[in-house]
Design a protein around this motif. Structure first.
Motif, mmCIF file in Angstrom:
data_model
loop_
_atom_site.group_PDB
_atom_site.id
_atom_site.type_symbol
_atom_site.label_atom_id
_atom_site.label_comp_id
_atom_site.label_asym_id
_atom_site.label_seq_id
_atom_site.Cartn_x
_atom_site.Cartn_y
_atom_site.Cartn_z
ATOM 1 N N SER A 1 22.174 1.672 5.030
ATOM 2 C CA SER A 1 22.233 3.102 5.319
ATOM 3 C C SER A 1 21.257 3.370 6.471
ATOM 4 N N THR A 2 20.562 4.484 6.454
ATOM 5 C CA THR A 2 19.662 4.836 7.550
ATOM 6 C C THR A 2 18.688 5.916 7.111
ATOM 7 N N HIS B 1 14.052 2.111 8.409
ATOM 8 C CA HIS B 1 13.360 3.138 9.183
ATOM 9 C C HIS B 1 12.909 2.542 10.514
ATOM 10 N N ASN B 2 13.575 2.918 11.595
ATOM 11 C CA ASN B 2 13.137 2.569 12.957
ATOM 12 C C ASN B 2 12.760 1.107 13.109
ATOM 13 N N THR C 1 6.621 11.942 15.347
ATOM 14 C CA THR C 1 6.191 10.654 14.792
ATOM 15 C C THR C 1 7.360 9.865 14.198
ATOM 16 N N ARG C 2 7.149 8.551 14.145
ATOM 17 C CA ARG C 2 8.061 7.628 13.472
ATOM 18 C C ARG C 2 7.207 6.533 12.840
ATOM 19 N N ILE D 1 13.331 0.353 3.561
ATOM 20 C CA ILE D 1 12.739 -0.812 4.215
ATOM 21 C C ILE D 1 12.203 -0.329 5.554
ATOM 22 N N GLY D 2 10.899 -0.298 5.662
ATOM 23 C CA GLY D 2 10.256 0.204 6.863
ATOM 24 C C GLY D 2 8.759 0.070 6.733
ATOM 25 N N SER D 3 8.058 0.670 7.684
ATOM 26 C CA SER D 3 6.602 0.679 7.649
ATOM 27 C C SER D 3 6.143 2.049 7.168
#
Length: 326
Positions: free
Chosen positions: A119-120, A178-179, A218-219, A246-248
């Motif tokens: 997904s996103t 995420h990014n 921000t990201r 799943i990201g930082s």
């Protein structure tokens, strides 16, 4: 005998890294990709160990042939890239929706036990909670804005995965990246665009650097190797009918990102604020508590990841394709 995995969109950015990693881990790997946006050269070093099905993810019959004997289908095929959301929303929706339906139905017909769907973070658009947990409502603020063709298609893809897949799969999981960034990620995302512009600014000796918005947006950026490890950790240790970020969880401003890229490239950028595109999101940062509980967290720092990414784009500046989808 090795277990079989089929990765749709395996010629894409995250897909190709996943292909290489799963070959290295001893899986029998097959890729489904039209190679319109995907590029088989991304996994060239393992191409001899990969079965490639050059077919459209919307073609259920072709998918049934490709899925035969698979333990898991990892569905990553999509038309990504913010520029594409604005310029080609019909295609974004078509591949997103018809692709999700064809994948779920083909997996059922082929008797595939496990399904993993990408997904996103765009499903939240402007999240009300930062860092954002998986449980907050999904948001489609304006159906008139073509930007939401992507986020909207992913919301529907999640519904299709969990509902069409309800009685037909042993395990269905959705991850929301995420990014994600890294070498060879394409040309229509913020990092490659900033890197290419910073390289040009250095060559011209002019550090003037206009950006969209004032740079306080921000990201949280996550290096692609960490994301691949996250997907595999989720698949191995996560639950059925579960969603994982799943990201930082390190929130970074766009101004800071540009300055870091400038420093690595070797130019002091004069960052100048501009108009923010309609539909842009002010803040985005993942709450990754759920993934941490499975034993996963990012290991590559933003600066390390950017150094590797800048090095790749500096070396491949002339490789930018004419293909408008890239």
């Amino acid at each position: 005998m090795a277990e079989r995995v089929v990765i749709t969109g395996g010629g894409g950015f995250i897909g190709a890294y996943l292909v290489k990693r799963m070959v290295a881990d001893g899986w029998d790997v097959a890729v489904v990709d039209t190679m319109v946006r995907g590029d088989a050269s991304r996994f060239a070093e393992v191409a001899d160990d990969v079965e490639l099905f050059t077919c459209d993810v919307r073609d259920q019959q072709a998918l049934e042939r490709a899925f035969k004997g698979a333990t898991v289908v990892m569905h990553l095929a999509a038309i990504n890239g913010t520029e594409n959301f604005y310029k080609q929303p019909e295609l974004v929706l078509d591949v997103g929706l018809r692709g999700a339906l064809a994948v779920v139905d083909a997996g059922r017909a082929a008797g595939v036990p496990d399904l993993v769907v990408a997904s996103t973070a765009e499903v939240y658009q402007t999240p009300a909670v930062i860092p954002t947990p998986e449980t907050i409502p999904l948001m489609l603020p304006d159906s008139l804005n073509p930007r939401y063709s992507y986020g909207g298609s992913k919301i529907v893809s999640e519904l299709i995965a969990f509902n069409y897949g309800r009685d037909h799969y042993r395990q269905v999981q959705v991850f929301r990246p995420h990014n994600v960034f890294g070498p060879n990620m394409g040309w229509k995302h913020v990092e490659p665009q900033f890197i290419m512009r910073a390289l040009a600014a250095r060559d011209a000796g002019d550090g003037t650097f206009p950006i969209q918005g004032d740079g306080t947006e921000t990201r949280s950026f996550c290096y692609v190797d960490d994301v691949v490890q996250g997907i595999l950790t989720m698949y191995e240790k996560g639950g059925h009918r579960e969603i994982y970020h799943i990201g930082s969880d390190e929130e970074v401003s766009i101004r800071d990102l540009a300055a870091r890229i400038g420093k690595i490239v070797g130019i002091d950028l004069d960052i100048q604020a501009g108009e923010l595109q309609q539909g842009g999101t002010k803040r985005r940062c993942a709450d990754i508590t759920k993934m941490r509980a499975l034993g996963w967290s990012p290991t590559v720092s933003l600066d390390d990841g950017l150094e590797r990414t800048v090095a790749w784009y500096a070396e491949n500046r002339d490789a930018k394709p004419a293909n408008d989808l890239m």
